[in-house]
Motif scaffolding. Structure first.
Motif, PDB file in Angstrom:
ATOM      1  N   MET A   1       0.807  -1.183   0.000  1.00  0.00           N
ATOM      2  CA  MET A   1       0.000   0.000   0.000  1.00  0.00           C
ATOM      3  C   MET A   1       0.860   1.261   0.000  1.00  0.00           C
ATOM      4  O   MET A   1       0.536   2.221  -0.675  1.00  0.00           O
ATOM      5  N   TRP A   2       1.950   1.219   0.766  1.00  0.00           N
ATOM      6  CA  TRP A   2       2.783   2.419   0.847  1.00  0.00           C
ATOM      7  C   TRP A   2       3.338   2.798  -0.514  1.00  0.00           C
ATOM      8  O   TRP A   2       3.492   3.974  -0.821  1.00  0.00           O
ATOM      9  N   GLU A   3       3.611   1.813  -1.356  1.00  0.00           N
ATOM     10  CA  GLU A   3       4.157   2.115  -2.672  1.00  0.00           C
ATOM     11  C   GLU A   3       3.203   3.002  -3.469  1.00  0.00           C
ATOM     12  O   GLU A   3       3.626   3.934  -4.154  1.00  0.00           O
ATOM     13  N   THR A   4       1.916   2.712  -3.362  1.00  0.00           N
ATOM     14  CA  THR A   4       0.909   3.516  -4.062  1.00  0.00           C
ATOM     15  C   THR A   4       0.874   4.926  -3.496  1.00  0.00           C
ATOM     16  O   THR A   4       0.846   5.907  -4.253  1.00  0.00           O
ATOM     17  N   ILE A   5       0.885   5.035  -2.179  1.00  0.00           N
ATOM     18  CA  ILE A   5       0.866   6.349  -1.532  1.00  0.00           C
ATOM     19  C   ILE A   5       2.106   7.139  -1.932  1.00  0.00           C
ATOM     20  O   ILE A   5       2.016   8.311  -2.299  1.00  0.00           O
ATOM     21  N   GLU A   6       3.251   6.485  -1.886  1.00  0.00           N
ATOM     22  CA  GLU A   6       4.507   7.158  -2.221  1.00  0.00           C
ATOM     23  C   GLU A   6       4.507   7.648  -3.668  1.00  0.00           C
ATOM     24  O   GLU A   6       4.961   8.757  -3.968  1.00  0.00           O
ATOM     25  N   LYS A   7       3.967   6.847  -4.575  1.00  0.00           N
ATOM     26  CA  LYS A   7       3.883   7.227  -5.983  1.00  0.00           C
ATOM     27  C   LYS A   7       3.038   8.496  -6.138  1.00  0.00           C
ATOM     28  O   LYS A   7       3.419   9.430  -6.845  1.00  0.00           O
ATOM     29  N   ILE A   8       1.900   8.532  -5.453  1.00  0.00           N
ATOM     30  CA  ILE A   8       1.020   9.698  -5.531  1.00  0.00           C
ATOM     31  C   ILE A   8       1.687  10.915  -4.897  1.00  0.00           C
ATOM     32  O   ILE A   8       1.588  12.031  -5.417  1.00  0.00           O
ATOM     33  N   LEU A   9       2.384  10.702  -3.779  1.00  0.00           N
ATOM     34  CA  LEU A   9       3.102  11.810  -3.136  1.00  0.00           C
ATOM     35  C   LEU A   9       4.105  12.426  -4.104  1.00  0.00           C
ATOM     36  O   LEU A   9       4.199  13.649  -4.211  1.00  0.00           O
ATOM     37  N   LYS A  10       4.842  11.575  -4.805  1.00  0.00           N
ATOM     38  CA  LYS A  10       5.827  12.074  -5.771  1.00  0.00           C
ATOM     39  C   LYS A  10       5.160  12.844  -6.904  1.00  0.00           C
ATOM     40  O   LYS A  10       5.645  13.888  -7.320  1.00  0.00           O
ATOM     41  N   GLU A  11       4.042  12.303  -7.400  1.00  0.00           N
ATOM     42  CA  GLU A  11       3.317  12.967  -8.485  1.00  0.00           C
ATOM     43  C   GLU A  11       2.841  14.354  -8.070  1.00  0.00           C
ATOM     44  O   GLU A  11       2.779  15.266  -8.883  1.00  0.00           O
ATOM     45  N   LYS A  12       2.486  14.498  -6.795  1.00  0.00           N
ATOM     46  CA  LYS A  12       1.943  15.762  -6.292  1.00  0.00           C
ATOM     47  C   LYS A  12       2.991  16.610  -5.569  1.00  0.00           C
ATOM     48  O   LYS A  12       2.652  17.627  -4.968  1.00  0.00           O
TER      49      LYS A  12
END
Length: 63
Positions: A1-12
């Protein structure tokens, strides 16, 4: 799950501290999630994460 959150954090262009601030929580739950201390976050926490990241809860359903 953290991988998805981290990906979105980077995008934003956000970091963990900014995520916690947007969620209106201390950084503890975000850190716990990152380090695997929270294996299955509850519905309320997931709603806060999704709202803070401005994404649908469906983004996390695959996991």
């Amino acid at each position: 799950m953290w991988e998805t959150i981290e990906k979105i954090l980077k995008e934003k262009n956000l970091n963990q501290e900014q995520l916690a601030k947007r969620m209106k929580v201390h950084s503890g739950p975000v850190s716990d999630l990152k380090h695997g201390r929270i294996k299955k976050p509850g519905f309320e926490l997931m709603c806060k994460i999704a709202d803070a990241l401005e994404v649908s809860l469906d983004v996390f359903r695959k996991e």
